[in-house]
Structures are given as structure tokens and as C-alpha cells.
Design a protein around this motif. Structure first.
Motif, PDB file in Angstrom:
ATOM      1  N   CYS A 131      52.244  19.475 -18.025  1.00 17.62           N
ATOM      2  CA  CYS A 131      52.878  18.186 -17.711  1.00 17.62           C
ATOM      3  C   CYS A 131      52.507  17.202 -18.814  1.00 17.62           C
ATOM      4  CB  CYS A 131      52.407  17.681 -16.350  1.00 17.62           C
ATOM      5  SG  CYS A 131      53.212  16.147 -15.842  1.00 17.62           S
ATOM      6  N   SER A 133      53.280  14.185 -19.502  1.00 21.78           N
ATOM      7  CA  SER A 133      53.060  12.778 -19.150  1.00 21.78           C
ATOM      8  C   SER A 133      51.838  12.600 -18.246  1.00 21.78           C
ATOM      9  CB  SER A 133      54.294  12.203 -18.470  1.00 21.78           C
ATOM     10  OG  SER A 133      54.621  12.954 -17.315  1.00 21.78           O
ATOM     11  N   PHE A 134      51.003  13.598 -18.192  1.00 19.16           N
ATOM     12  CA  PHE A 134      49.795  13.552 -17.362  1.00 19.16           C
ATOM     13  C   PHE A 134      48.583  13.351 -18.255  1.00 19.16           C
ATOM     14  CE2 PHE A 134      46.655  15.337 -14.361  1.00 19.16           C
ATOM     15  CZ  PHE A 134      47.059  14.681 -13.207  1.00 19.16           C
ATOM     16  N   PRO A 135      47.572  12.591 -17.811  1.00 18.70           N
ATOM     17  CA  PRO A 135      47.344  12.094 -16.455  1.00 18.70           C
ATOM     18  C   PRO A 135      48.111  10.818 -16.129  1.00 18.70           C
ATOM     19  CG  PRO A 135      45.507  11.481 -17.852  1.00 18.70           C
ATOM     20  CD  PRO A 135      46.414  12.347 -18.689  1.00 18.70           C
ATOM     21  N   SER A 136      48.283  10.638 -14.851  1.00 18.36           N
ATOM     22  CA  SER A 136      48.908   9.433 -14.299  1.00 18.36           C
ATOM     23  C   SER A 136      48.044   8.992 -13.122  1.00 18.36           C
ATOM     24  CB  SER A 136      50.326   9.752 -13.823  1.00 18.36           C
ATOM     25  OG  SER A 136      50.884   8.667 -13.130  1.00 18.36           O
ATOM     26  N   SER A 138      49.109   7.786 -10.447  1.00 14.28           N
ATOM     27  CA  SER A 138      49.835   8.070  -9.212  1.00 14.28           C
ATOM     28  C   SER A 138      50.692   9.318  -9.416  1.00 14.28           C
ATOM     29  CB  SER A 138      50.711   6.862  -8.844  1.00 14.28           C
ATOM     30  OG  SER A 138      51.438   7.098  -7.666  1.00 14.28           O
ATOM     31  N   PHE A 139      50.516  10.322  -8.568  1.00 13.22           N
ATOM     32  CA  PHE A 139      51.243  11.582  -8.746  1.00 13.22           C
ATOM     33  C   PHE A 139      51.219  12.411  -7.472  1.00 13.22           C
ATOM     34  CE2 PHE A 139      46.822  12.223  -9.884  1.00 13.22           C
ATOM     35  CZ  PHE A 139      46.482  13.428  -9.305  1.00 13.22           C
ATOM     36  N   GLU A 154      53.844  16.253 -10.279  1.00 12.23           N
ATOM     37  CA  GLU A 154      54.989  15.342 -10.302  1.00 12.23           C
ATOM     38  C   GLU A 154      54.475  13.904 -10.463  1.00 12.23           C
ATOM     39  OE1 GLU A 154      58.461  13.910  -7.164  1.00 12.23           O
ATOM     40  OE2 GLU A 154      57.253  15.698  -6.720  1.00 12.23           O
ATOM     41  N   PRO A 155      54.422  13.371 -11.684  1.00 13.72           N
ATOM     42  CA  PRO A 155      53.947  11.992 -11.875  1.00 13.72           C
ATOM     43  C   PRO A 155      54.846  10.998 -11.148  1.00 13.72           C
ATOM     44  CG  PRO A 155      54.004  13.185 -13.963  1.00 13.72           C
ATOM     45  CD  PRO A 155      54.742  14.025 -12.962  1.00 13.72           C
ATOM     46  N   SER A 159      52.148   7.410 -17.566  1.00 16.78           N
ATOM     47  CA  SER A 159      50.905   8.086 -17.938  1.00 16.78           C
ATOM     48  C   SER A 159      49.847   7.045 -18.286  1.00 16.78           C
ATOM     49  CB  SER A 159      51.144   9.016 -19.129  1.00 16.78           C
ATOM     50  OG  SER A 159      51.613   8.284 -20.231  1.00 16.78           O
TER      51      SER A 159
END
Length: 201
Positions: A131, A133-136, A138-139, A154-155, A159
Motif C-alpha cells: 500500500c 499511501s501507507f501509513p495513514s 485512519s485506515f 484501505e487508507p 498518508s
């Protein structure tokens, strides 16, 4: 904050299983067979024996074929879980802080997400790199209910840059790719020791 609920498997879950794995016939024809042929050539060049080279190549091809067949059979079994309302466990996470912690060898990356009520979510493994766009902060994290093996992330927001921590995963720790445990940012190393030292069952 973390919410946990279960649901049936869907097409996105099944697609995540086979990402980068191709199909059974494609793997056999484009990976297993060519590798066995190259091995045959190398062994024959060294030993000048078609029998030895053929045996080595056949052994590798058979082992690779079995591995592929078992994997795609497991995927077929997962397809049946589209009707099982408890097949997939989803963790909906909203974290107040994210730390990038040190890991041993090729275990990582390793992130620790801090939640309400003194809880933290530890995520470890190269599956996190799937993934981009990770870390986020909220996911949603989807995993199989029976094995707790991660499926996909699933973000739900942009990110974030995880802050580096001096806390580390030690060789004597025993943990899974997804772990929920009691921890605070100030006492993280001590909390990791308490939760994951080798004496843990």
C-alpha cells in the motif's frame, strides 16, 4: 479508536490474494518450466550427466508445481467464503500517533499506531509495502478471521510521516503481523517487552 467487525469475503479480498502471483498455468509455463530448464543446463554442464540433470530439474519443477497448486487451491477455498458472514475481520483504526520502530533483519517495516485507552496496534512485515499511501492515521485493515493473516489495507485519509522511534523489535520477541496490545508512546519499549518476550505463549 478502533472498531472491529466481521463480514463476508469480496472480490477485492480475493484479488489481493493473487496480486503479483499470475495464474496457475502462467506460473508453470513462464516461471517453473524455464527455471527447471536452466537448472538442467547448469547441472548437465557441471556433471555431464543427463540423468542427474534431469532428476534435479524434475525435482524443482515438481516442487514448484505443488506449491502453485496448493496456493490456487487455497484461493478457490477462499472464494467460497463470499457467503460466510464471518470470513473476514476488519479493523477500522483512527490513531492519535504513528511511530516507525526498528526491526530485525527483513521483518519490517514495523509501525505502531496509538489508540484510545492505552492501546496500540503493531503492524509488521513487507506486506505493508503493498500500500504505497501507507501509513495513514485512519485506515481499515482487512484480514482472514481464521488465520488472522492480513489481506489488504484501505487508507481512509492522507498518508502521514511516521515519527522514528528508538524502540525496537528484539530477536527474542514472538509476534504476528497484526498485534493489539497495551502501550503508550512514552513507555513503548517496556510495553513491547511485556507483550512480546519469548515467554509469551
Amino acid at each position: 479508536m478502533i472498531g472491529i467487525y466481521q463480514r463476508a469475503a469480496n472480490n477485492l479480498d480475493l484479488a489481493a490474494m493473487t496480486r503479483g502471483r499470475g495464474s496457475l498455468m502462467r506460473n508453470l509455463l513462464t516461471v517453473s518450466l524455464p527455471f527447471a530448464a536452466v537448472l538442467f543446463g547448469v547441472v548437465y554442464f557441471k556433471w555431464r550427466s543427463a540423468r542427474v540433470a534431469g532428476g534435479a530439474a524434475a525435482g524443482v519443477f515438481i516442487a514448484s508445481s505443488i506449491s502453485n497448486v496448493l496456493f490456487f487451491r487455497k484461493r478457490k477455498q477462499r472464494e467460497r467464503q463470499k457467503t460466510d458472514a464471518r470470513a473476514v475481520e476488519t479493523l477500522e483504526v483512527s490513531a492519535s500517533g504513528v511511530l516507525d520502530i526498528e526491526f530485525v533483519g527483513d521483518q519490517g517495516p514495523a509501525y505502531c499506531f496509538f489508540l484510545d485507552e492505552g492501546k496500540a496496534l503493531l503492524l509488521v512485515g513487507q506486506w505493508l509495502l503493498e500500500c504505497p499511501s501507507f501509513p495513514s492515521a485512519s485506515f481499515r485493515l482487512h484480514c482472514w478471521s481464521d488465520t488472522k493473516k492480513p489481506i489488504r489495507i484501505e487508507p481512509l485519509g492522507p498518508s502521514v510521516q511516521a515519527r522514528h522511534s528508538t524502540a525496537s523489535l528484539k530477536r527474542e520477541y514472538r509476534f504476528k503481523p497484526i498485534e493489539l496490545f497495551e502501550a503508550t508512546q512514552e513507555t513503548l519499549q517496556r510495553d513491547l517487552d511485556k507483550a512480546f518476550k519469548k515467554t509469551r505463549a
